[in-house]
Design a protein around this motif. Structure first.
Motif, PDB file in Angstrom:
ATOM      1  N   PHE A  14      35.279  47.760  47.278  1.00 13.02           N
ATOM      2  CA  PHE A  14      36.044  47.472  46.068  1.00 13.02           C
ATOM      3  C   PHE A  14      36.324  48.742  45.274  1.00 13.02           C
ATOM      4  CE2 PHE A  14      35.546  46.909  41.429  1.00 13.02           C
ATOM      5  CZ  PHE A  14      36.781  46.350  41.155  1.00 13.02           C
ATOM      6  N   TRP A  18      39.918  50.506  44.806  1.00  9.53           N
ATOM      7  CA  TRP A  18      40.355  50.594  43.403  1.00  9.53           C
ATOM      8  C   TRP A  18      40.667  52.039  43.023  1.00  9.53           C
ATOM      9  CZ3 TRP A  18      36.794  49.571  38.570  1.00  9.53           C
ATOM     10  CH2 TRP A  18      37.601  49.470  37.425  1.00  9.53           C
ATOM     11  N   TRP A  22      44.320  54.091  42.436  1.00  7.38           N
ATOM     12  CA  TRP A  22      44.583  54.642  41.102  1.00  7.38           C
ATOM     13  C   TRP A  22      44.716  56.160  41.093  1.00  7.38           C
ATOM     14  CZ3 TRP A  22      40.883  57.406  37.873  1.00  7.38           C
ATOM     15  CH2 TRP A  22      41.362  57.658  36.586  1.00  7.38           C
ATOM     16  N   TYR A  54      43.252  49.734  34.897  1.00 12.38           N
ATOM     17  CA  TYR A  54      42.873  48.356  34.605  1.00 12.38           C
ATOM     18  C   TYR A  54      43.912  47.355  35.102  1.00 12.38           C
ATOM     19  CZ  TYR A  54      38.824  49.704  31.827  1.00 12.38           C
ATOM     20  OH  TYR A  54      37.603  50.198  31.424  1.00 12.38           O
ATOM     21  N   ILE A  56      45.290  47.639  38.108  1.00 11.77           N
ATOM     22  CA  ILE A  56      45.037  47.526  39.552  1.00 11.77           C
ATOM     23  C   ILE A  56      43.812  46.660  39.843  1.00 11.77           C
ATOM     24  CG2 ILE A  56      44.330  48.852  41.592  1.00 11.77           C
ATOM     25  CD1 ILE A  56      46.037  51.167  40.502  1.00 11.77           C
ATOM     26  N   ALA A  57      42.785  46.747  38.979  1.00 12.54           N
ATOM     27  CA  ALA A  57      41.510  46.076  39.252  1.00 12.54           C
ATOM     28  C   ALA A  57      41.642  44.584  39.552  1.00 12.54           C
ATOM     29  CB  ALA A  57      40.549  46.304  38.086  1.00 12.54           C
ATOM     30  N   VAL A  60      43.045  44.000  43.077  1.00 12.96           N
ATOM     31  CA  VAL A  60      42.084  44.262  44.154  1.00 12.96           C
ATOM     32  C   VAL A  60      41.079  43.117  44.259  1.00 12.96           C
ATOM     33  CG1 VAL A  60      40.317  45.843  44.999  1.00 12.96           C
ATOM     34  CG2 VAL A  60      42.352  46.758  43.886  1.00 12.96           C
ATOM     35  N   THR A 161      39.198  42.915  31.391  1.00 13.30           N
ATOM     36  CA  THR A 161      39.160  43.618  32.676  1.00 13.30           C
ATOM     37  C   THR A 161      37.754  44.090  33.013  1.00 13.30           C
ATOM     38  OG1 THR A 161      41.434  44.390  32.288  1.00 13.30           O
ATOM     39  CG2 THR A 161      40.176  45.488  34.016  1.00 13.30           C
ATOM     40  N   VAL A 165      35.303  42.828  36.128  1.00 14.72           N
ATOM     41  CA  VAL A 165      34.768  43.742  37.139  1.00 14.72           C
ATOM     42  C   VAL A 165      33.237  43.733  37.150  1.00 14.72           C
ATOM     43  CG1 VAL A 165      34.554  46.170  37.805  1.00 14.72           C
ATOM     44  CG2 VAL A 165      36.792  45.244  37.163  1.00 14.72           C
TER      45      VAL A 165
END
Length: 297
Positions: A14, A18, A22, A54, A56-57, A60, A161, A165
Motif C-alpha cells: 500500500f 501510494w 505520488w 491525499y 491518491i490514497a 489505492v 483521509t 489510512v
C-alpha cells in the motif's frame, strides 16, 4: 495473491504504491513551486503537495479492497446519519477541549492573545477607545475570520483521509496479527513519524503528543464500534480549532511558566497541557461511550 499475502506485505505494498504514484507528481509540483528540501514549506506549498497525496490514497485503498474481495466501506466509512452524528459529536468535543485548554492558560496569565490587526498607531489615528480596535482593524479581523469555513473543509478532508489510512486500513490490517492495543501503538507511531515529512524541527518535539493523539483517535474508533466518524470529528476539530486560532488571533506565551508546559514553539502537542488535554478527552470517551457501548480494546 495480494489477498493471501501477510499483513506486513499488504501494508508495504500500500505505502509503496501510494508513494510511487505520488512521488513524480510531488517532484513536478516542487519544481513548479521552486521549493527544495530541506527548506520549510509555507501553508500554500504544503497544501499543494498534500492535495495529490491525499487524493491518491482513497483510490489505492479502493483498489486494495477490490483485490481482497471486501467492501471499501469496511474500513470504517458509512453514509448513514449515525456516522455524521458521530463526526459532529467528535468535532464539538475537540473544539470544547481546545476552548478549555486555551481558556485555562489565558485565565492564569500563561498566554496572551496576539492581535496584529490593530496596533497602537491605528488606535491613535482612529480616535477610538484604546480598548477597542479601529474600523480597519475590524475589517482585517473579518477578512481573517472569513477563511474559517475553508479551513473547516480542509480539516475535514485531511482528517477523513488520515483516519481512513491509519485507523481504517492500517489498524484493521494489523489487528489480524496483533491485539487491538499493540496494533494501535504501531499505527500511532507510524502516524506520528509521518508528520516529520513536512517539517522536522518543529514536529520533532510534538512526536510524543502526536503518538498519544493517534492512540486517542484509535480509542475513539473502538468506542464508536469500529466506525471512523468519532475519530474524524475529533481530528477535524483539533485541526480546525488550532488553525483558526493561529489564523485569526494567535497566542503568545507570557513566560510565567516554562515553555514545555504550554507547548514548545507554540505547539500545544509539544507541551504538558496538550498531553493532559488528550488524556482528559480519552477519559471522557471511556466514561461516556464505553459505559453505554462496551467494547474490547
Amino acid at each position: 495473491m495480494l489477498a493471501n499475502a501477510p499483513t506486513l506485505i499488504k501494508i508495504a505494498i500500500f505505502f509503496g504504491v501510494w508513494m510511487g504514484l505520488w512521488m513524480p507528481i510531488a517532484v513536478i509540483t516542487a519544481l513548479a513551486l521552486n521549493w527544495r528540501p530541506p527548506r520549510p514549506l509555507n501553508e500554500t506549498q504544503k497544501l499543494t503537495l498534500l492535495a495529490p497525496l491525499y487524493g491518491i490514497a482513497p483510490l489505492v485503498l479502493w483498489k486494495i479492497s477490490q483485490v481482497e474481495g471486501r467492501s471499501f466501506w469496511d474500513y470504517g466509512l458509512a453514509w448513514r446519519s449515525e456516522f455524521f452524528t458521530s463526526i459532529s459529536i467528535g468535532f464539538g468535543l475537540a473544539v470544547i477541549s481546545l476552548i478549555v485548554l486555551f481558556g485555562f492558560q489565558f485565565t492564569l496569565g500563561w498566554i496572551n492573545w496576539r492581535q496584529p490587526h490593530w496596533g497602537q498607531s491605528d488606535q491613535q489615528s482612529s480616535g477610538l477607545n484604546s480598548d477597542l480596535p479601529p474600523e480597519n482593524g475590524w475589517i482585517r479581523l473579518g477578512q481573517k475570520a472569513s477563511i474559517l469555513f475553508p479551513i473547516l473543509l480542509i480539516a475535514l478532508w485531511i482528517s477523513s483521509t488520515e483516519e481512513l489510512v491509519f485507523r481504517g486500513f492500517l489498524q484493521k490490517q494489523l489487528q489480524q496479527d496483533y491485539s487491538g492495543f499493540v496494533a494501535a501503538a504501531i499505527v500511532s507511531l507510524i502516524f506520528a513519524l509521518t508528520h516529520l515529512i513536512w517539517e522536522v524541527r518543529n514536529t520533532f518535539p510534538q512526536l510524543p503528543g502526536l503518538g498519544l493523539m493517534g492512540m486517542v483517535l484509535t480509542f475513539a474508533c473502538f468506542c464508536n464500534g469500529g466506525s471512523l466518524g468519532l475519530a474524524i470529528g475529533l481530528h477535524a476539530g483539533w485541526i480546525w480549532g488550532i488553525s483558526s486560532l493561529d489564523t485569526v488571533v494567535g497566542v503568545n506565551p507570557t513566560g510565567k511558566v516554562p515553555e514545555w508546559v504550554t507547548g514548545l514553539a507554540g505547539k500545544p502537542l509539544a507541551g504538558v497541557l496538550g498531553i493532559v488535554m488528550l488524556l482528559v478527552v480519552a477519559g471522557f470517551l471511556g466514561i461516556y461511550f464505553l459505559s453505554n457501548f462496551p467494547v474490547t480494546f
